[in-house]
Design an enzyme around this catalytic site. Structure first.
Site, PDB file in Angstrom:
ATOM      1  N   SER A 154      51.770  10.272  39.290  1.00  0.00           N
ATOM      2  CA  SER A 154      50.413  10.495  38.795  1.00  0.00           C
ATOM      3  C   SER A 154      50.498  11.107  37.404  1.00  0.00           C
ATOM      4  O   SER A 154      51.559  11.582  36.988  1.00  0.00           O
ATOM      5  CB  SER A 154      49.651  11.425  39.736  1.00  0.00           C
ATOM      6  OG  SER A 154      50.344  12.651  39.873  1.00  0.00           O
ATOM      7  N   LYS A 176      41.681   4.511  30.513  1.00  0.00           N
ATOM      8  CA  LYS A 176      42.087   4.807  31.887  1.00  0.00           C
ATOM      9  C   LYS A 176      41.107   4.082  32.813  1.00  0.00           C
ATOM     10  O   LYS A 176      39.987   4.530  33.026  1.00  0.00           O
ATOM     11  CB  LYS A 176      42.068   6.307  32.143  1.00  0.00           C
ATOM     12  CG  LYS A 176      42.623   6.719  33.500  1.00  0.00           C
ATOM     13  CD  LYS A 176      42.664   8.236  33.629  1.00  0.00           C
ATOM     14  CE  LYS A 176      43.273   8.641  34.967  1.00  0.00           C
ATOM     15  NZ  LYS A 176      42.466   8.196  36.114  1.00  0.00           N
ATOM     16  N   CYS A 225      23.481  15.434  69.820  1.00  0.00           N
ATOM     17  CA  CYS A 225      22.502  15.299  68.729  1.00  0.00           C
ATOM     18  C   CYS A 225      22.538  13.870  68.206  1.00  0.00           C
ATOM     19  O   CYS A 225      23.599  13.381  67.798  1.00  0.00           O
ATOM     20  CB  CYS A 225      22.838  16.278  67.619  1.00  0.00           C
ATOM     21  SG  CYS A 225      21.790  16.113  66.149  1.00  0.00           S
TER      22      CYS A 225
END
Length: 511
Positions: free
Chosen positions: A85, A118, A437
């Site tokens: 990265s 990028k 729920c």
């Protein structure tokens, strides 16, 4: 060789050469000479001759783009060299400091930097052997990625064979094995058309953004589906076997010369020039055909890159400057409470619709009630809205207060089922403790059926909402008991759509 065979071979070679030339003109040089219909006719003509003369079949023929059948899952491929990265920064001062550090480490040698967009896409590695596409893999964890070779072969901007313009089937003079790294992405206009077509087909969960669309399209079980998605590829980095090039710019030039489209990079020698270029790109980011979230600065010389090396996580010779998130102002009309799949209650601001980076926003998360108190936000306030990571809308601050605003307290009862709401010690979240729920069930089922989980195509939010409301499904197991007669009771469901969903449910059993 019979005269007919000899003539067919020449025609096949000529058509392949012509089709590759048009691929290059369209994807690398952006100057197409023929229409899509004319291109399709060339491919059909080639397909017809190849069918008649199967002895001239080739795995690199343009007709072999669409792989038939089903991809047998996504196996793992270990990268020859880690796909690291990049170091990220939002500060121009940090970019300048990085440049100074690089210059100090390199010494008195001449230094050149390159700056390139990028792209907000999916990182992918392409490996060519003897000029033929051998395999393709996603970045994965950097060490090991997913094998997406069959699906990548369907992307028209990825050449199956590396051929210089004017040559036939002979690969260009490149290393025997070369790895090219880049981004698979979807242009903004193509993304908009794809979502329109998905909506028209009754798909109730169109993609949230181009990157999400690229990722979902690349990882399809059926390569034929990927082939219908408008994916493209741009090379941006050299991998294994590509370090033979003296510089990054030479690498980009070389791969473009054999039909692999590459990012447009610009060379600079000073931090002043670099930052001026970056600021101009940020101002003009909406003019790019694809989404970009920043600019990458790299040292150009391959030898100097080698000398600087990398840390365990990122190269020392590159840095990514991330653009500031897109922002706009709007007024809060109402603050509602949303119950998540784990029972966590999240305050959500319904705002006057506002365009943020080309996307119209009408709802923005407030995260939790501590954040509501920190911002001091209330109904009627004018607020700054930002798309975090250019994706998720959130409120950053109050620009002006509504003089008659009333503070929003946390709920004591669940807004959906009326059950008790609790906040456990040392927790930020307020939670509905009722496992039955309806909204918890709905959110959990939607997540269960999503692309990132069981990938049950056609079972999006709208379908799940109806299934829960009609009490047809109350838990995960209930999905596998749905009958065609149940689905035909739902809105917009006919026999074909019901059949497709039941088939997707059946397929999910093998996940």
């Amino acid at each position: 060789m019979k005269p007919a065979s000899s003539s067919a071979e020449k025609k096949i070679r000529s058509l392949r050469k012509e089709i590759r030339r048009h691929d290059r003109l369209y994807y690398v040089e952006s100057r197409p000479e023929i229409s899509d219909e004319e291109y399709d006719n060339l491919v059909k003509k080639l397909e017809s001759i190849e069918k008649e003369f199967p002895e001239f079949d080739s795995p690199t023929s343009p007709t072999r783009r669409v792989a038939r059948g089903i991809s047998a899952g996504f196996g793992k491929i270990r990268h020859a060299a880690p796909m690291l990265s990049l170091e990220n920064t939002y500060s121009s001062d940090e970019v300048k400091e990085w440049i100074k550090r690089v210059e100090r480490l390199i010494g008195d040698e001449k230094k050149e930097f390159v700056v390139e967009p990028k792209i907000d896409g999916v990182s992918c590695s392409l490996v060519y052997e003897n000029g033929t596409l051998l395999r393709a893999a996603t970045r994965g964890d950097g060490e090991t990625g997913e094998d997406v070779t069959l699906n990548v072969r369907t992307i028209r901007s990825v050449p199956l064979a590396l051929v210089k313009i004017g040559e036939t089937d002979n690969p260009a003079a490149l290393p025997t094995t070369i790895e090219v790294r880049g981004e698979i992405y979807m242009e903004k206009s193509d993304f908009a058309r794809l979502n329109e077509s998905l909506s028209a087909e009754g798909k109730d969960a169109p993609f949230a953004n181009p990157r999400n669309a690229a990722s979902g399209s690349l990882r399809q079980k059926y390569p034929s589906v990927t082939a219908r998605r408008p994916l493209k590829f741009l090379a941006h980095s050299a991998g294994a076997g590509a370090r033979t090039f003296p510089s990054h710019m030479e690498f980009l030039k070389a791969v473009a010369s054999v039909g692999i489209p590459s990012v447009k990079a610009s060379g600079f020698s000073s931090s002043v020039e670099i930052m001026r270029h970056i600021r101009r790109a940020e101002e003009q980011r909406d003019n790019y055909p694809f989404e970009i979230d920043g600019m990458v600065v790299k040292l150009n010389s391959s030898l100097q890159q080698e000398r600087l090396g990398s840390t365990a996580r990122q190269p020392r010779w590159a840095i990514a400057y991330k653009f500031a998130p897109r922002r706009a102002t709007s007024k809060i009309k109402k603050i509602t409470f949303q119950v998540g799949r784990t029972g966590v209650i999240t305050p959500v601001a319904e705002i006057e619709p506002v365009a943020v980076g080309g996307v119209v926003i009408s709802r923005a998360t407030l995260h939790n009630f501590d954040e509501v108190a920190r911002l001091g936000v209330a109904e009627g306030d004018t607020v700054a809205v930002e798309r975090a990571g250019d994706v998720i809308p959130k409120i950053i601050k109050v620009e002006s207060k509504n003089p008659s605003a009333v503070p929003i307290p946390p709920p004591k009862k669940c807004p959906v089922c009326g059950s008790t709401v609790v906040r456990e010690e040392r927790e930020v979240a307020y939670r509905c403790v009722n496992p039955s729920c309806p909204e918890q069930i709905e959110r959990a089922l939607t997540h269960f059926a999503s692309r990132d989980a069981m990938n049950i195509e056609g079972m999006g939010e709208a379908v799940v909402s109806q299934l829960v409301a009609k009490k047809m499904v109350s838990d995960f197991a209930g999905i596998y008991s749905i009958k065609e007669s149940d689905l035909l009771e739902l809105e917009l469901f006919k026999a074909k759509k019901a059949g497709n969903l039941l088939a997707a449910v059946e397929e999910s059993k093998s996940r």
